[in-house]
Scaffold this motif. Structure first.
Motif, short mmCIF file in Angstrom:
data_model
loop_
_atom_site.label_atom_id
_atom_site.label_comp_id
_atom_site.label_asym_id
_atom_site.label_seq_id
_atom_site.Cartn_x
_atom_site.Cartn_y
_atom_site.Cartn_z
N LEU A 134 0.84 -1.20 0.00
CA LEU A 134 0.00 0.00 0.00
C LEU A 134 0.87 1.25 0.00
N THR A 135 1.92 1.22 0.79
CA THR A 135 2.83 2.36 0.82
C THR A 135 3.44 2.59 -0.56
N HIS A 136 3.89 1.51 -1.19
CA HIS A 136 4.50 1.64 -2.52
C HIS A 136 3.45 2.12 -3.53
N LEU A 137 2.25 1.60 -3.39
CA LEU A 137 1.17 1.98 -4.31
C LEU A 137 0.90 3.48 -4.23
N VAL A 138 0.86 3.98 -3.01
CA VAL A 138 0.54 5.40 -2.85
C VAL A 138 1.72 6.27 -3.29
N ARG A 139 2.91 5.82 -3.01
CA ARG A 139 4.08 6.65 -3.36
C ARG A 139 4.39 6.62 -4.84
N TYR A 140 4.26 5.45 -5.46
CA TYR A 140 4.70 5.32 -6.85
C TYR A 140 3.59 4.86 -7.81
N GLY A 141 2.51 4.34 -7.26
CA GLY A 141 1.36 3.99 -8.09
C GLY A 141 1.50 2.74 -8.93
N HIS A 142 2.42 1.85 -8.59
CA HIS A 142 2.63 0.70 -9.47
C HIS A 142 2.64 -0.64 -8.73
N VAL A 143 1.52 -0.97 -8.15
CA VAL A 143 1.33 -2.31 -7.57
C VAL A 143 0.08 -2.88 -8.23
N TYR A 144 0.24 -3.97 -8.94
CA TYR A 144 -0.85 -4.49 -9.75
C TYR A 144 -1.25 -5.89 -9.30
N PRO A 145 -2.58 -6.14 -9.24
CA PRO A 145 -3.00 -7.50 -8.93
C PRO A 145 -2.96 -8.35 -10.20
N VAL A 146 -2.37 -9.51 -10.12
CA VAL A 146 -2.36 -10.43 -11.27
C VAL A 146 -2.80 -11.80 -10.78
N ASP A 147 -3.57 -12.45 -11.61
CA ASP A 147 -4.18 -13.67 -11.10
C ASP A 147 -4.45 -14.73 -12.15
N GLY A 148 -3.72 -14.74 -13.21
CA GLY A 148 -3.88 -15.80 -14.19
C GLY A 148 -5.29 -15.93 -14.74
N GLY A 149 -6.03 -14.85 -14.81
CA GLY A 149 -7.33 -14.89 -15.47
C GLY A 149 -8.52 -14.93 -14.53
N ARG A 150 -8.28 -15.19 -13.25
CA ARG A 150 -9.41 -15.19 -12.31
C ARG A 150 -9.93 -13.77 -12.16
N GLN A 151 -11.21 -13.63 -12.00
CA GLN A 151 -11.79 -12.31 -11.84
C GLN A 151 -11.40 -11.77 -10.46
N ALA A 152 -10.77 -10.59 -10.42
CA ALA A 152 -10.40 -10.03 -9.14
C ALA A 152 -11.52 -9.12 -8.64
N VAL A 154 -13.25 -5.91 -7.10
CA VAL A 154 -12.88 -4.50 -7.24
C VAL A 154 -13.53 -3.71 -6.11
N PRO A 155 -12.78 -2.84 -5.46
CA PRO A 155 -13.36 -2.09 -4.34
C PRO A 155 -14.24 -0.94 -4.83
N SER A 156 -15.02 -0.40 -3.95
CA SER A 156 -15.81 0.78 -4.29
C SER A 156 -14.93 2.01 -4.13
N ALA A 157 -15.33 3.10 -4.79
CA ALA A 157 -14.59 4.35 -4.63
C ALA A 157 -14.60 4.78 -3.18
N LYS A 158 -15.70 4.49 -2.51
CA LYS A 158 -15.85 4.87 -1.10
C LYS A 158 -14.79 4.18 -0.23
N ALA A 159 -14.44 2.97 -0.63
CA ALA A 159 -13.43 2.23 0.13
C ALA A 159 -12.01 2.61 -0.31
N LEU A 160 -11.86 2.78 -1.61
CA LEU A 160 -10.52 3.00 -2.16
C LEU A 160 -9.94 4.38 -1.85
N ILE A 161 -10.74 5.41 -2.10
CA ILE A 161 -10.19 6.77 -1.98
C ILE A 161 -9.75 7.10 -0.55
N PRO A 162 -10.56 6.79 0.44
CA PRO A 162 -10.08 7.08 1.81
C PRO A 162 -8.81 6.30 2.16
N MET A 163 -8.72 5.07 1.67
CA MET A 163 -7.52 4.28 1.97
C MET A 163 -6.27 4.93 1.39
N LEU A 164 -6.36 5.34 0.11
CA LEU A 164 -5.20 5.96 -0.53
C LEU A 164 -4.89 7.32 0.09
#
Lengths: 181, 122
Positions: A134-152, A154-164
């Motif tokens: 999370l720290t790296h994501l906020v500082r540099y913006g490059h942490v990606y979920p990868v999962d070999g095709g499984r549907q990941a 997705v959070p709501s904006a309400k959850a995501l924006i306060p976290m970031l």
């Protein structure tokens, strides 16, 4: 032709090719676990090479005299690599992430690939590693979920924006110099 | 997610050139490239002796040349693993393009005499 002239000629030919393709030359390294994921990295490298990108897989492209783990801060810091993709599928790769993410000369080049269950946006996990992502994501913006095709999920904006926003203000308060602009 | 399509046709030659010249666009790699041309089959440790940089960094630079398809690598075991390098077809063409008419530095001039490693295709 002198050394300088040769180097200039190389640069000119490279720029001509870049101009024709409207794409820049790029060097990148694909890092990850030597067991799980190695074949996938090889396949990705093949795709990238077909597009004119120099993609290194250390296990295959490094001389055998040098262990792949020698790709340490020092080498990446002083090399002309453009991007470092790190697939985190083992504790070894997680350790590398810790090293690279804390190095301000490498961290901006780092592209981190994690399983959704450890990704701070896609998972409720409170582990230290997820927190570090999370720290790296906020500082540099490059942490990606990868999962070999499984549907990941997705959070709501309400959850995501306060976290970031929360993490950003923490970093701004305690380590303002580490906010990338 | 859609991935952009890779260029096809005439662009594929330009793509190969871009990859190769991106790899050569560095003074250390250019030196290694000439050295490998002049001493086909040269082992990693010999290159390291002549290009005096830390071996980890040299491994990276040689990795770039290999990944770009400019050099070929062979492995042999002489008590320990020995990695040796020679230019492949594209590398030879690039060398002619860049150094046409320029005399080879080795081994005829005697400036550096490199010991080729026993070659076993990878």
């Amino acid at each position: 032709m002198s050394k300088g002239n040769t180097a200039r000629r190389v640069r000119i030919i490279r720029e001509e090719a870049e101009e024709r393709l409207k794409r820049s030359g790029l060097i990148l390294i694909l890092l990850g676990s030597s067991e799980r994921g190695l074949e996938e990295r090889r396949q990705v490298a093949e795709v990238l090479r077909g597009r004119g990108i120099v993609a290194l897989v250390p296990e295959d492209d490094f001389p055998k005299e040098i262990g792949p783990s020698v790709i340490e801060d020092d080498v990446l810091e002083r090399s002309d690599v453009d991007l470092v993709f790190l697939s985190i599928e083992s504790w070894g790769a997680a350790t590398e992430f810790g090293q690279f993410a804390s190095n301000p000369r490498i961290a901006p080049k780092l592209r981190v690939l994690v399983r959704p269950e450890y990704h701070p946006v896609h998972s409720p996990s409170n582990s230290y590693l997820t927190d570090l992502y999370l720290t790296h994501l906020v500082r540099y913006g490059h942490v990606y979920p990868v999962d070999g095709g499984r549907q990941a999920p997705v959070p709501s904006a309400k959850a995501l924006i306060p976290m970031l926003a929360e993490r950003h203000r923490e970093i701004k308060a305690f380590r303002p110099s580490r906010i990338s602009k | 997610m859609k991935t952009p399509a890779a260029p096809e046709g005439p662009d594929s030659e330009v793509i190969e050139r871009l990859k190769a010249y991106t790899a050569l666009d560095n003074p250390i790699r250019l030196r290694a490239f000439r050295l490998i041309h002049d001493s086909p089959g040269v082992p990693f440790n010999e290159i390291a002796k002549h290009i005096r940089i830390e071996s980890g960094l040299l491994a990276y630079h040689l990795g770039v040349l290999k990944a770009a398809g400019v050099v070929e690598v062979a492995y042999a075991r002489e008590g320990r693993q020995v990695t040796s390098y020679r230019l492949d077809g594209i590398g030879q063409e690039l060398h002619s393009e860049l150094f046409r008419g320029r005399p080879s530095r080795t081994p005829k001039t005697g400036k550096v005499a490199l010991r080729p490693a026993p070659v076993r295709p990878s």
